[in-house]
Design a protein around this motif. Sequence first.
Motif, PDB file in Angstrom:
ATOM      1  N   PRO A 320      27.237  12.886  30.089  1.00  0.00           N
ATOM      2  CA  PRO A 320      28.355  12.665  31.056  1.00  0.00           C
ATOM      3  C   PRO A 320      28.454  11.132  31.129  1.00  0.00           C
ATOM      4  O   PRO A 320      29.776  10.624  31.279  1.00  0.00           O
ATOM      5  N   ASP A 321      27.601  10.409  31.158  1.00  0.00           N
ATOM      6  CA  ASP A 321      27.471   9.114  31.750  1.00  0.00           C
ATOM      7  C   ASP A 321      26.077   8.505  31.281  1.00  0.00           C
ATOM      8  O   ASP A 321      25.217   9.187  31.050  1.00  0.00           O
ATOM      9  N   ARG A 322      25.913   7.237  31.469  1.00  0.00           N
ATOM     10  CA  ARG A 322      24.562   6.475  31.366  1.00  0.00           C
ATOM     11  C   ARG A 322      23.526   6.944  32.142  1.00  0.00           C
ATOM     12  O   ARG A 322      22.226   7.047  31.545  1.00  0.00           O
ATOM     13  N   THR A 323      23.726   7.278  33.439  1.00  0.00           N
ATOM     14  CA  THR A 323      22.821   7.798  34.249  1.00  0.00           C
ATOM     15  C   THR A 323      22.084   9.011  33.776  1.00  0.00           C
ATOM     16  O   THR A 323      20.940   9.342  33.748  1.00  0.00           O
ATOM     17  N   GLN A 324      22.944  10.050  33.462  1.00  0.00           N
ATOM     18  CA  GLN A 324      22.644  11.196  32.783  1.00  0.00           C
ATOM     19  C   GLN A 324      21.838  11.042  31.533  1.00  0.00           C
ATOM     20  O   GLN A 324      20.889  11.775  31.125  1.00  0.00           O
ATOM     21  N   ARG A 325      22.278  10.183  30.739  1.00  0.00           N
ATOM     22  CA  ARG A 325      21.578  10.045  29.464  1.00  0.00           C
ATOM     23  C   ARG A 325      20.224   9.430  29.780  1.00  0.00           C
ATOM     24  O   ARG A 325      19.107   9.832  29.014  1.00  0.00           O
ATOM     25  N   ASP A 326      20.220   8.239  30.789  1.00  0.00           N
ATOM     26  CA  ASP A 326      18.792   7.853  31.016  1.00  0.00           C
ATOM     27  C   ASP A 326      17.721   9.095  31.575  1.00  0.00           C
ATOM     28  O   ASP A 326      16.736   9.246  31.202  1.00  0.00           O
ATOM     29  N   GLY A 327      18.386   9.881  32.420  1.00  0.00           N
ATOM     30  CA  GLY A 327      17.572  11.203  33.076  1.00  0.00           C
ATOM     31  C   GLY A 327      17.037  11.863  31.899  1.00  0.00           C
ATOM     32  O   GLY A 327      15.916  12.350  32.032  1.00  0.00           O
ATOM     33  N   LEU A 328      17.819  12.201  30.943  1.00  0.00           N
ATOM     34  CA  LEU A 328      17.278  13.258  29.865  1.00  0.00           C
ATOM     35  C   LEU A 328      16.421  12.388  29.106  1.00  0.00           C
ATOM     36  O   LEU A 328      15.342  13.039  28.745  1.00  0.00           O
ATOM     37  N   LEU A 329      16.446  11.318  28.876  1.00  0.00           N
ATOM     38  CA  LEU A 329      15.430  10.673  27.956  1.00  0.00           C
ATOM     39  C   LEU A 329      14.343  10.412  28.564  1.00  0.00           C
ATOM     40  O   LEU A 329      13.276  10.807  28.292  1.00  0.00           O
ATOM     41  N   ASN A 330      14.148  10.093  29.981  1.00  0.00           N
ATOM     42  CA  ASN A 330      12.990  10.145  30.815  1.00  0.00           C
ATOM     43  C   ASN A 330      12.156  11.522  30.917  1.00  0.00           C
ATOM     44  O   ASN A 330      11.192  11.645  30.888  1.00  0.00           O
ATOM     45  N   ALA A 331      12.915  12.532  31.395  1.00  0.00           N
ATOM     46  CA  ALA A 331      12.454  13.754  31.488  1.00  0.00           C
ATOM     47  C   ALA A 331      11.862  14.562  30.265  1.00  0.00           C
ATOM     48  O   ALA A 331      10.662  14.820  30.271  1.00  0.00           O
ATOM     49  N   SER A 332      12.771  14.385  29.293  1.00  0.00           N
ATOM     50  CA  SER A 332      12.106  15.079  27.795  1.00  0.00           C
ATOM     51  C   SER A 332      10.898  14.316  27.313  1.00  0.00           C
ATOM     52  O   SER A 332       9.916  14.743  27.116  1.00  0.00           O
ATOM     53  N   ASN A 333      10.993  13.131  27.547  1.00  0.00           N
ATOM     54  CA  ASN A 333       9.770  12.188  26.877  1.00  0.00           C
ATOM     55  C   ASN A 333       8.406  12.404  27.624  1.00  0.00           C
ATOM     56  O   ASN A 333       7.349  12.471  27.132  1.00  0.00           O
ATOM     57  N   GLN A 334       8.704  12.369  29.066  1.00  0.00           N
ATOM     58  CA  GLN A 334       7.605  12.590  29.701  1.00  0.00           C
ATOM     59  C   GLN A 334       7.190  13.875  29.556  1.00  0.00           C
ATOM     60  O   GLN A 334       5.890  14.226  29.816  1.00  0.00           O
ATOM     61  N   ALA A 335       7.841  15.000  29.180  1.00  0.00           N
ATOM     62  CA  ALA A 335       7.602  16.438  29.083  1.00  0.00           C
ATOM     63  C   ALA A 335       6.889  16.436  27.591  1.00  0.00           C
ATOM     64  O   ALA A 335       6.487  17.625  27.288  1.00  0.00           O
ATOM     65  N   GLY A 336       6.818  15.531  27.014  1.00  0.00           N
ATOM     66  CA  GLY A 336       6.266  15.817  25.440  1.00  0.00           C
ATOM     67  C   GLY A 336       7.442  16.082  24.443  1.00  0.00           C
ATOM     68  O   GLY A 336       6.977  16.767  23.540  1.00  0.00           O
ATOM     69  N   VAL A 337       8.529  16.056  24.934  1.00  0.00           N
ATOM     70  CA  VAL A 337       9.744  16.393  23.691  1.00  0.00           C
ATOM     71  C   VAL A 337      10.393  15.108  23.571  1.00  0.00           C
ATOM     72  O   VAL A 337      10.937  14.698  24.421  1.00  0.00           O
ATOM     73  N   MET A 338      10.261  14.709  22.215  1.00  0.00           N
ATOM     74  CA  MET A 338      10.665  13.242  21.795  1.00  0.00           C
ATOM     75  C   MET A 338      12.446  13.302  21.693  1.00  0.00           C
ATOM     76  O   MET A 338      12.913  14.045  21.174  1.00  0.00           O
ATOM     77  N   THR A 339      12.844  12.575  22.350  1.00  0.00           N
ATOM     78  CA  THR A 339      14.265  12.197  22.307  1.00  0.00           C
ATOM     79  C   THR A 339      14.702  10.861  22.082  1.00  0.00           C
ATOM     80  O   THR A 339      13.648  10.147  22.471  1.00  0.00           O
ATOM     81  N   ARG A 340      15.843  10.315  21.670  1.00  0.00           N
ATOM     82  CA  ARG A 340      16.014   8.952  21.622  1.00  0.00           C
ATOM     83  C   ARG A 340      17.356   8.596  21.652  1.00  0.00           C
ATOM     84  O   ARG A 340      18.149   9.451  21.405  1.00  0.00           O
TER      85      ARG A 340
END
Length: 383
Positions: A320-340
């Motif tokens: 929806p926006d950059r804030t949500q984008r960054d949230g998804l990137l941070n949460a997934s990568n910290q959980a060991g699921v690679m996103t970019r």
Amino acid sequence: MFDALVQFVREQYRTLEFIPLHAPVFQGHESGYVQETISSTFVSSVGPFVDRFERDTAAYTGAVRAVATVNGTAALHAALLLAGTERGDLVITQALTFVATCNAIAYCGAEPVFVDVDRYTLGLSPVALQAWLESNARLDDDGTCRDKSSDRRIAACVPMHTFGHPVDLDGLLAVCGRWNLPMVEDAAESLGSLYRGKHTGVFGLLGTLSFNGNKIITTGGGGMILANEELGIRAKHLTTTAKRPHPFEYVHDELGFNYRLPNLNAALGCAQLEQLELFIASKRELATRYADHFADSDFEFFREPEHCRSNYWLNAVICPDRTQRDGLLNASNQAGVMTRPIWQLMCDLPIYAHCRHDGLAQSRWLSERIVNLPSSVLPEHLS
């Protein structure tokens, strides 16, 4: 939302271990073909697998000729030279792309001009292209397309099929035809993708593919030029140091490039190409599952454009926006699921900050929202 996505991805890949963005699959004849090259001692650019890989790729894509190169950037550089691009020229492309697209232009001594993309393809927009040309270009009496303000020649147009999704080729070809611009397709990401039933990379004057380690099939490193007969012969000559055939003398008749693909890599490519349709079927199944997962959310899963079959090389979701984008990137990568995230716009890189663009409203909007999701072949399709 983010925890649910992580759990969903782990369910698809059936593991609690780290999940990469895109992993290669070697389950066919890769080991046997590579061992064959080692046993023969023909591991460099002379060997039967190079010829076979070129023939098989031409047959698969429907190209008249396919010429193997050491990587996709080399293929695009050579293709632009074959299309007539010269030092001082301008070449129109998109800012929403991987840097190799622009680097290949710069290797020719030319300069990119960035035109906006369409949201429904993620690729160069015919409407934006026509608008930029109407405002900034003219045709000489001899039909040469030139920039009004600088009188520099506009030598080519280079659309890129982003994440394997075909651009609006009908629209772009119409505009390029109107302005006498040769199209060179950057199809690095779209092997196996079809536009109205025809393979990407064969619509323009030339097209190029990539077989980097993260592509849908890989040769470790490698690329391919797709061309007609005449340009295919020229491409082979140019990329093999412009060496003329001779029983023993070294005769080079122009400035050529050592862009040859080694037989070792071509052997890997032949085995990978045999499995390409299986890989595509698996990735398209994964894309359907992602689309269902995001169906009732504020996150828009990107689906293939109309009249196209995409290889879904990298799945993408529009946040929806950059804030949500960054949230998804941070949460997934910290959980060991690679996103970019998608690439930074090329005009935001210092090396291309001086280049002209049309404002890039859609490109900017997309660059702040797109996230690539794990897109490897599903485990149930592995032998």
